[in-house]
Scaffold this motif. Structure first.
Motif, PDB file in Angstrom:
ATOM      1  N   GLY A 245      21.827  86.307  62.901  1.00  0.00           N
ATOM      2  CA  GLY A 245      21.102  87.548  62.632  1.00  0.00           C
ATOM      3  C   GLY A 245      21.190  88.546  63.781  1.00  0.00           C
ATOM      4  N   ASP A 246      21.487  88.048  65.005  1.00  0.00           N
ATOM      5  CA  ASP A 246      21.669  88.954  66.140  1.00  0.00           C
ATOM      6  C   ASP A 246      22.968  89.722  65.948  1.00  0.00           C
ATOM      7  OD1 ASP A 246      19.365  87.940  67.248  1.00  0.00           O
ATOM      8  OD2 ASP A 246      20.380  86.722  68.769  1.00  0.00           O
ATOM      9  N   ARG A 247      23.049  90.866  66.574  1.00  0.00           N
ATOM     10  CA  ARG A 247      24.241  91.708  66.440  1.00  0.00           C
ATOM     11  C   ARG A 247      25.222  91.470  67.590  1.00  0.00           C
ATOM     12  NH1 ARG A 247      24.014  95.997  62.834  1.00  0.00           N
ATOM     13  NH2 ARG A 247      21.982  96.302  61.895  1.00  0.00           N
ATOM     14  N   LEU A 248      26.493  91.474  67.221  1.00  0.00           N
ATOM     15  CA  LEU A 248      27.553  91.483  68.222  1.00  0.00           C
ATOM     16  C   LEU A 248      27.656  92.904  68.769  1.00  0.00           C
ATOM     17  CD1 LEU A 248      30.355  89.430  66.446  1.00  0.00           C
ATOM     18  CD2 LEU A 248      29.129  88.780  68.513  1.00  0.00           C
ATOM     19  N   PRO A 249      28.323  93.069  69.906  1.00  0.00           N
ATOM     20  CA  PRO A 249      28.541  94.435  70.411  1.00  0.00           C
ATOM     21  C   PRO A 249      29.351  95.263  69.405  1.00  0.00           C
ATOM     22  CG  PRO A 249      29.156  92.802  72.061  1.00  0.00           C
ATOM     23  CD  PRO A 249      28.873  92.066  70.782  1.00  0.00           C
ATOM     24  N   GLN A 250      29.306  96.557  69.572  1.00  0.00           N
ATOM     25  CA  GLN A 250      30.083  97.444  68.720  1.00  0.00           C
ATOM     26  C   GLN A 250      31.573  97.146  68.899  1.00  0.00           C
ATOM     27  OE1 GLN A 250      28.905  99.754  66.460  1.00  0.00           O
ATOM     28  NE2 GLN A 250      26.954  98.751  66.897  1.00  0.00           N
ATOM     29  N   GLU A 251      32.349  97.495  67.882  1.00  0.00           N
ATOM     30  CA  GLU A 251      33.777  97.210  67.862  1.00  0.00           C
ATOM     31  C   GLU A 251      34.492  97.714  69.118  1.00  0.00           C
ATOM     32  OE1 GLU A 251      36.602  99.405  65.147  1.00  0.00           O
ATOM     33  OE2 GLU A 251      36.614  97.429  64.194  1.00  0.00           O
ATOM     34  N   GLN A 252      34.225  98.951  69.513  1.00  0.00           N
ATOM     35  CA  GLN A 252      34.922  99.533  70.665  1.00  0.00           C
ATOM     36  C   GLN A 252      34.599  98.762  71.944  1.00  0.00           C
ATOM     37  OE1 GLN A 252      37.262 101.815  70.089  1.00  0.00           O
ATOM     38  NE2 GLN A 252      37.850 101.495  72.194  1.00  0.00           N
ATOM     39  N   GLU A 253      33.364  98.315  72.087  1.00  0.00           N
ATOM     40  CA  GLU A 253      32.979  97.540  73.265  1.00  0.00           C
ATOM     41  C   GLU A 253      33.718  96.199  73.294  1.00  0.00           C
ATOM     42  OE1 GLU A 253      28.968  95.547  75.190  1.00  0.00           O
ATOM     43  OE2 GLU A 253      28.734  97.164  73.728  1.00  0.00           O
ATOM     44  N   LEU A 254      33.840  95.553  72.136  1.00  0.00           N
ATOM     45  CA  LEU A 254      34.575  94.288  72.058  1.00  0.00           C
ATOM     46  C   LEU A 254      36.056  94.491  72.367  1.00  0.00           C
ATOM     47  CD1 LEU A 254      33.076  92.439  68.956  1.00  0.00           C
ATOM     48  CD2 LEU A 254      33.022  91.689  71.335  1.00  0.00           C
ATOM     49  N   ILE A 255      36.628  95.560  71.828  1.00  0.00           N
ATOM     50  CA  ILE A 255      38.044  95.855  72.075  1.00  0.00           C
ATOM     51  C   ILE A 255      38.298  95.984  73.570  1.00  0.00           C
ATOM     52  CG2 ILE A 255      39.801  97.670  71.833  1.00  0.00           C
ATOM     53  CD1 ILE A 255      38.721  98.078  68.944  1.00  0.00           C
ATOM     54  N   GLN A 256      37.431  96.706  74.264  1.00  0.00           N
ATOM     55  CA  GLN A 256      37.602  96.900  75.705  1.00  0.00           C
ATOM     56  C   GLN A 256      37.338  95.604  76.472  1.00  0.00           C
ATOM     57  OE1 GLN A 256      35.034 100.200  76.557  1.00  0.00           O
ATOM     58  NE2 GLN A 256      36.543 101.708  75.908  1.00  0.00           N
ATOM     59  N   ALA A 257      36.264  94.897  76.123  1.00  0.00           N
ATOM     60  CA  ALA A 257      35.899  93.679  76.843  1.00  0.00           C
ATOM     61  C   ALA A 257      36.954  92.591  76.682  1.00  0.00           C
ATOM     62  CB  ALA A 257      34.547  93.173  76.352  1.00  0.00           C
ATOM     63  N   LEU A 258      37.579  92.522  75.506  1.00  0.00           N
ATOM     64  CA  LEU A 258      38.550  91.468  75.214  1.00  0.00           C
ATOM     65  C   LEU A 258      39.993  91.914  75.438  1.00  0.00           C
ATOM     66  CD1 LEU A 258      36.895  90.186  71.917  1.00  0.00           C
ATOM     67  CD2 LEU A 258      36.683  89.196  74.209  1.00  0.00           C
ATOM     68  N   ASP A 259      40.174  93.191  75.791  1.00  0.00           N
ATOM     69  CA  ASP A 259      41.513  93.750  75.963  1.00  0.00           C
ATOM     70  C   ASP A 259      42.354  93.483  74.717  1.00  0.00           C
ATOM     71  OD1 ASP A 259      43.574  95.118  77.247  1.00  0.00           O
ATOM     72  OD2 ASP A 259      44.371  93.281  78.142  1.00  0.00           O
ATOM     73  N   ALA A 260      41.768  93.823  73.583  1.00  0.00           N
ATOM     74  CA  ALA A 260      42.411  93.572  72.293  1.00  0.00           C
ATOM     75  C   ALA A 260      42.612  94.886  71.549  1.00  0.00           C
ATOM     76  CB  ALA A 260      41.539  92.645  71.454  1.00  0.00           C
ATOM     77  N   SER A 261      43.565  94.889  70.644  1.00  0.00           N
ATOM     78  CA  SER A 261      43.740  96.056  69.784  1.00  0.00           C
ATOM     79  C   SER A 261      42.730  95.969  68.641  1.00  0.00           C
ATOM     80  CB  SER A 261      45.158  96.094  69.215  1.00  0.00           C
ATOM     81  OG  SER A 261      45.340  95.014  68.305  1.00  0.00           O
ATOM     82  N   LYS A 262      42.512  97.093  68.001  1.00  0.00           N
ATOM     83  CA  LYS A 262      41.581  97.118  66.875  1.00  0.00           C
ATOM     84  C   LYS A 262      42.065  96.185  65.766  1.00  0.00           C
ATOM     85  CE  LYS A 262      39.330 100.157  63.574  1.00  0.00           C
ATOM     86  NZ  LYS A 262      39.022 101.527  63.184  1.00  0.00           N
ATOM     87  N   GLY A 263      43.359  96.213  65.486  1.00  0.00           N
ATOM     88  CA  GLY A 263      43.923  95.361  64.436  1.00  0.00           C
ATOM     89  C   GLY A 263      43.768  93.880  64.755  1.00  0.00           C
ATOM     90  N   MET A 264      43.997  93.518  66.026  1.00  0.00           N
ATOM     91  CA  MET A 264      43.874  92.120  66.428  1.00  0.00           C
ATOM     92  C   MET A 264      42.418  91.664  66.316  1.00  0.00           C
ATOM     93  SD  MET A 264      45.530  89.427  67.320  1.00  0.00           S
ATOM     94  CE  MET A 264      47.119  90.140  67.614  1.00  0.00           C
ATOM     95  N   LEU A 265      41.478  92.523  66.717  1.00  0.00           N
ATOM     96  CA  LEU A 265      40.061  92.180  66.609  1.00  0.00           C
ATOM     97  C   LEU A 265      39.668  92.020  65.142  1.00  0.00           C
ATOM     98  CD1 LEU A 265      37.350  91.679  67.980  1.00  0.00           C
ATOM     99  CD2 LEU A 265      36.932  94.142  67.853  1.00  0.00           C
ATOM    100  N   GLU A 266      40.135  92.936  64.283  1.00  0.00           N
ATOM    101  CA  GLU A 266      39.825  92.847  62.852  1.00  0.00           C
ATOM    102  C   GLU A 266      40.394  91.565  62.253  1.00  0.00           C
ATOM    103  OE1 GLU A 266      41.372  96.505  61.297  1.00  0.00           O
ATOM    104  OE2 GLU A 266      39.585  97.637  61.865  1.00  0.00           O
ATOM    105  N   THR A 267      41.627  91.208  62.625  1.00  0.00           N
ATOM    106  CA  THR A 267      42.242  89.972  62.127  1.00  0.00           C
ATOM    107  C   THR A 267      41.444  88.759  62.576  1.00  0.00           C
ATOM    108  OG1 THR A 267      44.438  90.976  62.131  1.00  0.00           O
ATOM    109  CG2 THR A 267      44.352  88.570  62.173  1.00  0.00           C
ATOM    110  N   THR A 268      41.044  88.744  63.839  1.00  0.00           N
ATOM    111  CA  THR A 268      40.266  87.622  64.374  1.00  0.00           C
ATOM    112  C   THR A 268      38.936  87.495  63.639  1.00  0.00           C
ATOM    113  OG1 THR A 268      41.280  87.918  66.548  1.00  0.00           O
ATOM    114  CG2 THR A 268      39.243  86.652  66.459  1.00  0.00           C
ATOM    115  N   MET A 269      38.256  88.607  63.450  1.00  0.00           N
ATOM    116  CA  MET A 269      36.951  88.570  62.774  1.00  0.00           C
ATOM    117  C   MET A 269      37.104  88.135  61.315  1.00  0.00           C
ATOM    118  SD  MET A 269      34.879  89.242  65.182  1.00  0.00           S
ATOM    119  CE  MET A 269      33.314  89.642  64.462  1.00  0.00           C
ATOM    120  N   LYS A 270      38.174  88.583  60.660  1.00  0.00           N
ATOM    121  CA  LYS A 270      38.432  88.186  59.276  1.00  0.00           C
ATOM    122  C   LYS A 270      38.657  86.678  59.200  1.00  0.00           C
ATOM    123  CE  LYS A 270      41.564  88.999  55.407  1.00  0.00           C
ATOM    124  NZ  LYS A 270      42.785  89.666  54.961  1.00  0.00           N
ATOM    125  N   GLN A 271      39.461  86.150  60.123  1.00  0.00           N
ATOM    126  CA  GLN A 271      39.726  84.702  60.145  1.00  0.00           C
ATOM    127  C   GLN A 271      38.459  83.918  60.427  1.00  0.00           C
ATOM    128  OE1 GLN A 271      42.876  84.137  62.985  1.00  0.00           O
ATOM    129  NE2 GLN A 271      44.459  84.849  61.584  1.00  0.00           N
TER     130      GLN A 271
END
Length: 108
Positions: free
Chosen positions: A35-61
């Motif tokens: 029920g807790d929220r993860l950080p916003q997408e842009q914050e995760l992208i920067q923190a993980l040094d990931a592309s938006k597409g890679m983050l979306e694929t990971t979250m989908k999986q």
């Protein structure tokens, strides 16, 4: 021909697996609960040094139910075959076709 040393070397982890592990670490470090929220997408992208597409694929999986990898299933079947036939180091494995038939028979 692959040597035993080469066969034991772990495969390089997939980028999605690395990102997934980093997200799990984040959840643990911040003691997030259902029920807790993860950080916003842009914050995760920067923190993980990931592309938006890679983050979306990971979250989908991550949202999909886990299914065993084919190599894990085959490896377990071979271990079972070795145990059933009480093979020891130095014993020969059966020919490929015989092993396939034995593994198929054990499924049924």
């Amino acid at each position: 021909e692959t040597t035993m040393k080469q066969a034991r070397q772990p495969a390089k982890p997939k980028r999605t697996d690395v990102i997934s592990e980093a997200i799990k670490e984040y959840i643990a470090q911040h003691q997030l609960k259902p029920g807790d929220r993860l950080p916003q997408e842009q914050e995760l992208i920067q923190a993980l040094d990931a592309s938006k597409g890679m983050l979306e694929t990971t979250m989908k999986q991550a949202r999909q139910p886990a299914k065993p990898k084919r190599t894990d299933v085959i490896s377990e079947a071979i271990k079972e075959y070795i145990a059933q036939h009480q093979l020891k180091p130095g014993d020969r494995l059966p020919q490929e076709q015989e092993l396939i038939q034995a593994l198929d028979a054990s499924k049924g």
